[in-house]
Motif scaffolding. Sequence first.
Motif, mmCIF file in Angstrom:
data_model
loop_
_atom_site.group_PDB
_atom_site.id
_atom_site.type_symbol
_atom_site.label_atom_id
_atom_site.label_comp_id
_atom_site.label_asym_id
_atom_site.label_seq_id
_atom_site.Cartn_x
_atom_site.Cartn_y
_atom_site.Cartn_z
ATOM 1 N N PHE A 72 -4.732 -54.715 33.280
ATOM 2 C CA PHE A 72 -5.580 -53.594 32.882
ATOM 3 C C PHE A 72 -4.693 -52.509 32.271
ATOM 4 C CE2 PHE A 72 -8.477 -55.532 35.916
ATOM 5 C CZ PHE A 72 -9.712 -55.363 35.300
ATOM 6 N N ASN A 73 -5.156 -51.940 31.177
ATOM 7 C CA ASN A 73 -4.511 -50.773 30.576
ATOM 8 C C ASN A 73 -5.484 -49.601 30.640
ATOM 9 O OD1 ASN A 73 -2.310 -52.334 29.918
ATOM 10 N ND2 ASN A 73 -2.923 -52.639 27.794
ATOM 11 N N ALA A 74 -4.958 -48.420 30.891
ATOM 12 C CA ALA A 74 -5.808 -47.230 30.925
ATOM 13 C C ALA A 74 -5.008 -46.032 30.448
ATOM 14 C CB ALA A 74 -6.336 -46.986 32.346
ATOM 15 N N GLN A 75 -5.680 -45.108 29.802
ATOM 16 C CA GLN A 75 -4.986 -43.919 29.315
ATOM 17 C C GLN A 75 -5.971 -42.783 29.116
ATOM 18 O OE1 GLN A 75 -3.376 -45.718 25.703
ATOM 19 N NE2 GLN A 75 -4.878 -44.647 24.457
ATOM 20 N N ILE A 76 -5.416 -41.571 29.060
ATOM 21 C CA ILE A 76 -6.241 -40.404 28.772
ATOM 22 C C ILE A 76 -5.364 -39.344 28.118
ATOM 23 C CG2 ILE A 76 -5.896 -39.309 31.040
ATOM 24 C CD1 ILE A 76 -8.892 -38.443 30.830
ATOM 25 N N GLY A 77 -5.932 -38.665 27.142
ATOM 26 C CA GLY A 77 -5.214 -37.596 26.452
ATOM 27 C C GLY A 77 -6.050 -36.333 26.397
ATOM 28 N N PHE A 78 -5.388 -35.186 26.550
ATOM 29 C CA PHE A 78 -6.041 -33.880 26.471
ATOM 30 C C PHE A 78 -5.392 -33.100 25.320
ATOM 31 C CE2 PHE A 78 -6.004 -35.320 30.859
ATOM 32 C CZ PHE A 78 -7.337 -35.189 31.237
ATOM 33 N N PHE A 79 -6.206 -32.592 24.405
ATOM 34 C CA PHE A 79 -5.688 -31.912 23.225
ATOM 35 C C PHE A 79 -6.420 -30.584 23.051
ATOM 36 C CE2 PHE A 79 -5.395 -36.473 22.760
ATOM 37 C CZ PHE A 79 -4.052 -36.651 22.427
ATOM 38 N N TYR A 80 -5.657 -29.509 22.915
ATOM 39 C CA TYR A 80 -6.245 -28.172 22.825
ATOM 40 C C TYR A 80 -5.693 -27.438 21.613
ATOM 41 C CZ TYR A 80 -8.156 -23.680 24.247
ATOM 42 O OH TYR A 80 -8.867 -22.508 24.287
ATOM 43 N N GLN A 81 -6.596 -26.950 20.771
ATOM 44 C CA GLN A 81 -6.229 -26.167 19.592
ATOM 45 C C GLN A 81 -6.166 -24.705 20.010
ATOM 46 O OE1 GLN A 81 -6.107 -27.894 16.381
ATOM 47 N NE2 GLN A 81 -5.082 -26.075 15.581
ATOM 48 N N LEU A 82 -4.959 -24.194 20.219
ATOM 49 C CA LEU A 82 -4.803 -22.816 20.687
ATOM 50 C C LEU A 82 -5.317 -21.833 19.652
ATOM 51 C CD1 LEU A 82 -1.230 -23.167 22.206
ATOM 52 C CD2 LEU A 82 -3.387 -23.095 23.453
ATOM 53 N N ASN A 83 -4.938 -22.059 18.394
ATOM 54 C CA ASN A 83 -5.435 -21.295 17.253
ATOM 55 C C ASN A 83 -5.199 -22.141 16.013
ATOM 56 O OD1 ASN A 83 -2.647 -20.850 16.487
ATOM 57 N ND2 ASN A 83 -2.602 -19.221 18.026
ATOM 58 N N GLU A 84 -5.386 -21.568 14.838
ATOM 59 C CA GLU A 84 -5.250 -22.359 13.622
ATOM 60 C C GLU A 84 -3.860 -22.941 13.460
ATOM 61 O OE1 GLU A 84 -6.423 -20.275 10.164
ATOM 62 O OE2 GLU A 84 -8.529 -20.086 10.766
ATOM 63 N N ALA A 85 -2.858 -22.305 14.032
ATOM 64 C CA ALA A 85 -1.477 -22.718 13.803
ATOM 65 C C ALA A 85 -0.843 -23.433 14.986
ATOM 66 C CB ALA A 85 -0.625 -21.494 13.441
ATOM 67 N N GLN A 86 -1.524 -23.500 16.144
ATOM 68 C CA GLN A 86 -0.884 -24.058 17.327
ATOM 69 C C GLN A 86 -1.783 -25.084 18.011
ATOM 70 O OE1 GLN A 86 1.627 -21.159 19.767
ATOM 71 N NE2 GLN A 86 0.146 -19.763 18.836
ATOM 72 N N LYS A 87 -1.169 -26.206 18.384
ATOM 73 C CA LYS A 87 -1.871 -27.271 19.101
ATOM 74 C C LYS A 87 -1.034 -27.700 20.299
ATOM 75 C CE LYS A 87 -2.111 -29.936 15.487
ATOM 76 N NZ LYS A 87 -2.391 -31.096 14.618
ATOM 77 N N LEU A 88 -1.729 -28.044 21.375
ATOM 78 C CA LEU A 88 -1.068 -28.482 22.601
ATOM 79 C C LEU A 88 -1.719 -29.773 23.069
ATOM 80 C CD1 LEU A 88 1.059 -27.553 24.748
ATOM 81 C CD2 LEU A 88 -0.847 -26.488 25.977
ATOM 82 N N GLY A 89 -0.907 -30.727 23.538
ATOM 83 C CA GLY A 89 -1.448 -31.993 23.995
ATOM 84 C C GLY A 89 -0.742 -32.505 25.229
ATOM 85 N N ALA A 90 -1.470 -33.261 26.046
ATOM 86 C CA ALA A 90 -0.899 -33.909 27.222
ATOM 87 C C ALA A 90 -1.548 -35.279 27.352
ATOM 88 C CB ALA A 90 -1.142 -33.074 28.478
ATOM 89 N N THR A 91 -0.731 -36.314 27.549
ATOM 90 C CA THR A 91 -1.262 -37.676 27.640
ATOM 91 C C THR A 91 -0.588 -38.432 28.771
ATOM 92 O OG1 THR A 91 0.376 -38.682 26.129
ATOM 93 C CG2 THR A 91 -1.602 -37.737 25.129
ATOM 94 N N VAL A 92 -1.322 -39.394 29.314
ATOM 95 C CA VAL A 92 -0.761 -40.341 30.272
ATOM 96 C C VAL A 92 -1.392 -41.695 29.976
ATOM 97 C CG1 VAL A 92 -2.503 -39.738 32.003
ATOM 98 C CG2 VAL A 92 -0.405 -40.900 32.710
ATOM 99 N N SER A 93 -0.577 -42.737 29.990
ATOM 100 C CA SER A 93 -1.084 -44.074 29.675
ATOM 101 C C SER A 93 -0.370 -45.115 30.516
ATOM 102 C CB SER A 93 -0.885 -44.393 28.186
ATOM 103 O OG SER A 93 0.481 -44.348 27.824
#
Length: 666
Positions: free
Chosen positions: A433-454
């Motif tokens: 079994f494979n499983a994963q999840i990612g969280f992505f947040y656009q702070l503003n037009e110029a900044q993006k933040l992401g966190a993933t686990v797989s």
Amino acid sequence: MKLKFIAFLLFPLIGFSQQNNSTPTDSIKPSNVFMLGEVIVTNHQNKDTLNRVTSKTMVSQNKMDVSRALNMLPGITLTASGPRNESMVSVRGFDLRQVPVYMDGIPVYVPYDGYVDLARFTTFDLAAIDVSKGFSSVLYGPNSLGGAINLVSRKPSQKLEYDGSLGMINENGYKGNLNIGSNIGKFYFQGGFSYLDRNSTRLSSNFVPTANENGGQRDNSYRTDQKISFKIGWTPTEKSEYAIGYINQQGEKGNPVYTGSDPLNSLLLKPRYWQWPNWDKESFYFISNSNFDDKNSLKTRLYFDRFKNTLDSYDDATYTKQTKPYAFESIYNDYTYGGNLEYNTKFIPKNDLKIAFHFKEDVHRENNLGEPVRHFIDNTVLVGIEDIYKVTPKFTVIPGVSYNIRKNTEAEDYNSTTKVISDYPSAGASDAFNAQIGFFYQLNEAQKLGATVSQKTRFATIKDRYSYRMGTAIPNPDLKPEKAVNYELNYTAGLFNKVTFQTALFYSKLSDAILNVSNVQPGKSQMQNFGEAEYLGVEAQINYEILSNLSLNVNYTYIERNNITNPNIHFTDVPNTKVMGTLEYKPIKILRLIANSEFNSSRFSTSYGARVPDYTLLNFYASGKIAKNFSIDAGINNIFDKNYCLVEGYPQEGRNFFVTLRFFNN
């Protein structure tokens, strides 16, 4: 033959011209990407310069094969299998068995061992190369333990477009290619031809001659690679597309001998005299996307891939006789067929849901000349689900899960003494079994933040399970999948419309790692699910537009790989630190100058501690437009003639240069 080749490439120039004010390396536009061949999780993924190499970059820095092109990215290290003269890469410490290679989303890695010699894959007909690191789409299919690499072909956007080149490499090599395409509304055609030939590579003047290599031109380092590709497509509606493609690669290469000084390396006293008269691949594929309505679509990939390979082992450096006990001719005649279905629905508000089914059959057939053919067959199936959930306009969650199963249906053993073929003991199916999840947040037009686990897995290859490794190993048909849990934090920021900064912190924990365990029986090893390990590090990249005609790109990678099970056994081929910087200057509109420098720290070549020292390379490239449809590119690699190795005993090329005439109509 060479005159016919040159005439063939120049033919499209007769009678066709079009006003063009772009610089030469801008002639391949982003619109020429074959989007049907992409495998993307989010719409912004293909703009990520941490994980994509464009054709413009490959052309401007003369990256003629995929391994050299990928090396420009952070998190990726150029590696090699010296004893087999194969060019490879490592992605955050994972090798190509754990990071499979695809062409337009179709697997092209070798069925037997899961590897692929990336030097055989030239870049002349590619639009881009995408890399997924750790968090790779479920839609790629099985075995993406550490990510995936996708070679994306071209698609024409105009009624007629062509480009090509003729070039010289040092004094004994040449290259040429032609790409031609046409888009006439609902139908399009894209074709490509390339040829790359080198009689040898030149060693650094600082190389110290050895018993097996006297310096100068590297013995037995020739290569020839020819590639033909074409694609025919139909787009009946704006959102539906159907394409049939064909690729034919024909390669041959020499295998330079070991020239090192490691007393524990058996090749020091018993060098291999190998040549590969053919390394040939042929692929047929069909890709389609059918939109039923605004919310539902079905994507299909079907493929058949054939791989033929011959290895000749000779008595000595004359490469003329095969009479010694270690001389042989080994023949592989493999094929793979399969396909995948991907159903996409947006029926649930804020959700973009994809359900995927993959099937793949790998057939490996091998024998030495004069021996009967042995057969091995693996079937692999995957069922997966992936969703893009837009929680808010700025916050996106991407979960995915898949079930993978692989079953061996045939595996034949051969006794060279009795000349009898028999079946290996049957092994049960492997599943994971494979499983994963990612969280992505656009702070503003110029900044993006992401966190993933797989959590990802890799099935043992046919070679892992059944190879005797020339009499030194015991097969293990019951090998189970190795596993990895990959974590990542990433951040992207744009500053003052001039600076783009991207970074990622990553950590991977491996378990049931497939390792070669020594002395399972006296003098014999075996592949076993034995190891635990951890990979951790950081990668970063800065793009700075200093002036409108002057830009700087710097990327940095730091990685540690720790063998938890046995710290005394070292992981090989990956340096702790890699830094690459590129300065690009356009003093006038028709001239582009690029200076590139790369540093790699020391790396281990063997698990018992032999290593190669760090190295720094400096390269320079120039491209100037000389007429409406012509430009000249020239460059020098390894300007300071550094004597360096990726693998101990296999020195890389010294100072080398190229000159290329390019032609284009857009």
